[in-house]
Design a protein around this motif. Structure first.
Motif, short mmCIF file in Angstrom:
data_model
loop_
_atom_site.label_atom_id
_atom_site.label_comp_id
_atom_site.label_asym_id
_atom_site.label_seq_id
_atom_site.Cartn_x
_atom_site.Cartn_y
_atom_site.Cartn_z
N TRP A 225 0.85 -1.19 0.00
CA TRP A 225 0.00 0.00 0.00
C TRP A 225 0.89 1.24 0.00
CZ3 TRP A 225 -5.05 -0.88 -0.65
CH2 TRP A 225 -5.52 -2.14 -0.34
N LEU A 226 0.39 2.32 -0.58
CA LEU A 226 1.12 3.58 -0.60
C LEU A 226 0.24 4.70 -0.08
CD1 LEU A 226 2.72 3.53 -4.17
CD2 LEU A 226 3.88 3.09 -2.00
N ARG A 227 0.82 5.62 0.63
CA ARG A 227 0.13 6.87 0.97
C ARG A 227 0.49 7.83 -0.15
NH1 ARG A 227 1.67 11.60 4.04
NH2 ARG A 227 -0.22 12.72 4.60
N VAL A 228 -0.49 8.18 -0.94
CA VAL A 228 -0.27 9.05 -2.10
C VAL A 228 -0.84 10.43 -1.77
CG1 VAL A 228 -0.78 9.43 -4.54
CG2 VAL A 228 -0.42 7.10 -3.67
N ARG A 229 0.00 11.44 -1.92
CA ARG A 229 -0.45 12.81 -1.67
C ARG A 229 -0.15 13.63 -2.91
NH1 ARG A 229 2.27 16.74 2.59
NH2 ARG A 229 2.17 18.49 1.19
N LEU A 230 -1.18 14.21 -3.46
CA LEU A 230 -1.04 15.11 -4.60
C LEU A 230 -1.45 16.49 -4.11
CD1 LEU A 230 -2.85 12.86 -7.21
CD2 LEU A 230 -0.39 13.18 -6.98
N ASP A 231 -0.61 17.47 -4.37
CA ASP A 231 -0.85 18.80 -3.84
C ASP A 231 -0.52 19.83 -4.91
OD1 ASP A 231 -1.43 20.81 -2.04
OD2 ASP A 231 0.31 20.45 -0.77
N ALA A 232 -1.33 20.84 -5.01
CA ALA A 232 -1.07 21.94 -5.94
C ALA A 232 -0.53 23.12 -5.14
CB ALA A 232 -2.33 22.32 -6.69
#
Length: 163
Positions: free
Chosen positions: A109-116
Motif C-alpha cells: 500500500w502507498l500513501r499518495v499525496r497530490l498537492d497543488a
C-alpha cells in the motif's frame, strides 16, 4: 526528480541517477537520498506551467499501487484537468512512479499525496523519520534538502528543480 544537473554533492550519502531503476540505490545502507536526473518532454513542462492550479489533481489517500492511475484519473476528471496528451502523460508518470516505488520498497500500500502547492510547503528543517519517501515536484517551489553532519545541524542545502 530532476531535469537539471545538480551541483556536485560533497556528501557520499546522496546519489544522482539518470534512470528510474537507478533509484534502487536508496536500498544501500549508506545512501540517504537518491535523485533522478531526467529530462521530461518540453511540451509537458510547458503544459504544467500553464495548468490552472485548480485543475491539478489534489488529494491524500492510501492506495494499492495498481489503483493509483485510476484514482488519479477520477480526481483529474472531477477537477477538470484537460483530457489531452500531456494530461495522460501526467497520469502515466504518477502511476509508474507509484508502482516502481511500491515494488522497490516491497510496499503493498502507498500513501499518495497530490498537492497543488503555490508556495513552499514548509520552511521548517526536519529529519524525516520514515524509511523512504518519493517526492516528485512537477512545477513551482521545488523540494529542498540539506545534509546534517554528526552533532551539527544542516550547514548547506540544495533545491531540486521541478520535473
Amino acid at each position: 526528480m530532476i531535469h537539471h544537473s545538480l551541483p556536485q554533492v560533497p556528501a557520499a550519502p546522496v546519489r544522482m541517477v539518470d534512470r528510474l531503476d537507478g533509484l534502487s540505490v536508496i536500498r544501500d545502507p549508506d545512501c540517504a537520498a537518491a535523485f533522478w536526473q531526467r529530462a521530461p518532454c518540453p511540451s509537458f513542462l510547458d503544459w504544467l506551467d500553464t495548468l490552472d492550479p485548480e485543475q491539478f489533481p489534489t488529494g491524500c489517500m492510501v492506495l494499492h499501487p495498481k489503483a493509483v492511475r485510476q484514482v488519479v484519473l477520477q480526481i483529474c476528471d472531477s477537477v477538470g484537468t484537460p483530457d489531452c496528451g500531456e494530461g495522460a502523460a501526467l497520469l502515466d508518470d504518477v502511476a509508474v512512479l507509484a508502482e516502481y516505488f511500491a515494488d522497490l520498497m516491497s510496499a503493498p500500500w502507498l500513501r499518495v499525496r497530490l498537492d497543488a502547492a503555490t508556495t513552499a510547503a514548509s520552511r521548517r528543517v526536519r529529519v524525516d523519520p520514515s524509511g523512504a519517501r518519493l517526492f516528485c515536484t512537477y512545477r513551482g517551489p521545488a523540494t529542498q534538502w540539506r545534509v546534517a553532519h554528526e552533532n551539527v545541524g544542516p550547514r548547506w542545502g540544495y533545491t531540486v528543480p521541478p520535473a
